[in-house]
Design an enzyme around this catalytic site. Sequence first.
Site, mmCIF file in Angstrom:
data_model
loop_
_atom_site.group_PDB
_atom_site.id
_atom_site.type_symbol
_atom_site.label_atom_id
_atom_site.label_comp_id
_atom_site.label_asym_id
_atom_site.label_seq_id
_atom_site.Cartn_x
_atom_site.Cartn_y
_atom_site.Cartn_z
ATOM 1 N N SER A 74 -12.289 41.871 93.091
ATOM 2 C CA SER A 74 -11.209 40.528 91.881
ATOM 3 C C SER A 74 -11.584 40.478 90.847
ATOM 4 C CB SER A 74 -10.794 39.516 92.957
ATOM 5 O OG SER A 74 -10.041 39.640 94.340
ATOM 6 N N GLU A 119 -13.607 35.823 87.808
ATOM 7 C CA GLU A 119 -14.768 35.860 88.976
ATOM 8 C C GLU A 119 -15.735 36.083 88.355
ATOM 9 O OE1 GLU A 119 -14.603 37.436 93.022
ATOM 10 O OE2 GLU A 119 -12.886 36.267 93.321
ATOM 11 N N ARG A 150 -13.982 30.152 95.495
ATOM 12 C CA ARG A 150 -15.329 31.378 95.072
ATOM 13 C C ARG A 150 -16.224 30.258 94.209
ATOM 14 N NH1 ARG A 150 -12.605 34.253 98.205
ATOM 15 N NH2 ARG A 150 -11.884 36.169 97.546
HETATM 16 N N1 EPU Z 1 -0.172 41.110 94.331
HETATM 17 C C1 EPU Z 1 0.982 42.227 93.572
HETATM 18 N N2 EPU Z 1 -0.060 43.019 92.821
HETATM 19 C C2 EPU Z 1 -0.662 43.064 93.100
HETATM 20 C C3 EPU Z 1 -2.036 42.150 94.162
HETATM 21 C C4 EPU Z 1 -1.037 41.521 94.873
HETATM 22 O O1 EPU Z 1 2.100 41.778 93.097
HETATM 23 O O2 EPU Z 1 -1.380 44.079 92.263
HETATM 24 C C5 EPU Z 1 0.347 40.410 95.010
HETATM 25 C C6 EPU Z 1 1.612 40.226 95.943
HETATM 26 O O3 EPU Z 1 2.498 39.324 96.114
HETATM 27 C C7 EPU Z 1 0.620 39.322 97.211
HETATM 28 C C8 EPU Z 1 -0.141 38.841 96.483
HETATM 29 O O4 EPU Z 1 -0.678 38.930 95.518
HETATM 30 O O5 EPU Z 1 1.104 39.250 98.603
HETATM 31 C C9 EPU Z 1 -1.747 38.639 97.135
HETATM 32 O O6 EPU Z 1 -2.023 39.972 97.453
HETATM 33 P P1 EPU Z 1 -3.856 40.678 98.289
HETATM 34 O O7 EPU Z 1 -2.957 39.578 99.484
HETATM 35 O O8 EPU Z 1 -3.852 41.409 98.039
HETATM 36 O O9 EPU Z 1 -4.732 39.453 97.924
HETATM 37 P P2 EPU Z 1 -5.289 38.514 96.849
HETATM 38 O O10 EPU Z 1 -5.025 37.402 96.350
HETATM 39 O O11 EPU Z 1 -4.681 39.527 95.151
HETATM 40 C C10 EPU Z 1 -7.871 38.075 97.303
HETATM 41 C C11 EPU Z 1 -8.893 37.768 97.045
HETATM 42 C C12 EPU Z 1 -9.555 38.851 97.849
HETATM 43 C C13 EPU Z 1 -9.128 38.514 99.469
HETATM 44 C C14 EPU Z 1 -7.739 39.244 99.049
HETATM 45 C C15 EPU Z 1 -7.292 38.726 100.836
HETATM 46 C C16 EPU Z 1 -9.072 36.832 95.121
HETATM 47 C C17 EPU Z 1 -9.200 36.243 93.339
HETATM 48 N N3 EPU Z 1 -8.942 37.560 95.022
HETATM 49 O O12 EPU Z 1 -6.840 38.323 97.209
HETATM 50 O O13 EPU Z 1 -11.193 38.602 97.838
HETATM 51 O O14 EPU Z 1 -9.861 40.603 99.962
HETATM 52 O O15 EPU Z 1 -7.128 37.431 98.397
HETATM 53 O O16 EPU Z 1 -7.585 37.464 101.492
HETATM 54 O O17 EPU Z 1 -9.356 34.813 96.028
HETATM 55 C C18 EPU Z 1 -12.921 39.474 95.986
HETATM 56 O O18 EPU Z 1 -13.558 38.448 96.235
HETATM 57 O O19 EPU Z 1 -13.273 40.230 95.397
HETATM 58 C C19 EPU Z 1 -11.635 39.947 96.869
HETATM 59 C C20 EPU Z 1 -11.581 41.134 97.035
#
Ligand code: EPU
Length: 334
Positions: free
Chosen positions: A234, A330, A159
């Site tokens: 995010s 972010e 990012r």
């Molecule tokens: N999780 C929770 N609670 C929540 C959300 C997430 O416990 O409310 C935990 C779960 O264990 C899940 C893990 O977090 O397995 C990862 O969640 P997710 O796969 O939804 O991905 P993220 O790490 O929360 C990142 C990016 C997203 C992108 C997704 C998929 C960042 C800051 N965000 O989210 O990017 O779509 O991975 O690759 O790196 C964005 O940047 O705007 C964005 C949406």
Amino acid sequence: MFQKNVSLKSLNTFGIEATAALFAEVNSVDILSKIVATHKDLFILSGGSNILLTKNISRPVVYLNTKGIEIVERKPDTVRVKAQAGENWHDFVLWCLSNDFGGLENLSLIPGNVGTSPMQNIGAYGVEIKDHFDCLEAMEISTGSIKTFTSKDCLFGYRESVFKNDLKGKFIILNVTFKLTVTKHQINDNYGAIREQLAIEKENSPTIQDISNAVIAIRKTKLPDPKEIGNSGSFFKNPVISIEHFIKLQEANDNIPHYKISEALIKVPAGWLVEQCGFKGKRFGDAGVHKNQALVLVNYENANGSDILNLAKKIQSEVTKRFSIDLEMEVNII
Ligand code: EPU
């Protein structure tokens, strides 16, 4: 050229009301050159998908709405495609898929425009744009000259890019060229959620179109559509902590999700941290935390930028108190 007192509510995905004292919609690089020759303190607005407006904007706002997609090089196995900054990102991804050009399918349905995609090296489901980036052209505001940036020049990180750091506010990205596959597509289905989705659809040997469909289905269940409920994806970055810090946290929370970055560093999902602090699905006036993804802050209707920012700070302070982790925003706070 400039209109006075224009509302930016429909031009930021948070749907926050704020006014531009001076506003110009720019459809060509020639017009942009003329503006840059006389104005140096511009605020460049593109897809409006990664900003939180906490005040009216007194600097002249340029809404970059240049359009056009062209194939600049064709080889037997690859193609280079140049898209103008104002092209909608998801429409561009769909255009690539309709031509069976592979590489960007994991990045389906990300809000925003092509021109801002390199700013924060957008990423999702195991792919970042840096993986398929070829080069970009950007106009230097101080001189009006156009410079080409290679991937190396952009200093991409998680990012991150040079345009968010050393060159912040100094260049306007005009177009971006991507290197995509025509044959031998690399299917990127390693991300758990994608594999689960493909299993639901009983898809064993997915095409790039199947990957895109899976990503769209996942995003639709987890992430709110900005057209229906204001948000900026995010709000925080996923923090990276030391292995020692992680082991301590794991002693108290044995289910803590994590990804190993190196022998010494662990990435922890910010969404999990925010959820553990009890914020998921909570609403404070018109500002809130999304019910399906705690990393996404939402504007239910008429929240202003400060309402969202105050909620973000409250979340940061709870996460610091409970986990000794400082979450980094972010989204760009204006
Ligand atoms: N999780 C929770 N609670 C929540 C959300 C997430 O416990 O409310 C935990 C779960 O264990 C899940 C893990 O977090 O397995 C990862 O969640 P997710 O796969 O939804 O991905 P993220 O790490 O929360 C990142 C990016 C997203 C992108 C997704 C998929 C960042 C800051 N965000 O989210 O990017 O779509 O991975 O690759 O790196 C964005 O940047 O705007 C964005 C949406």
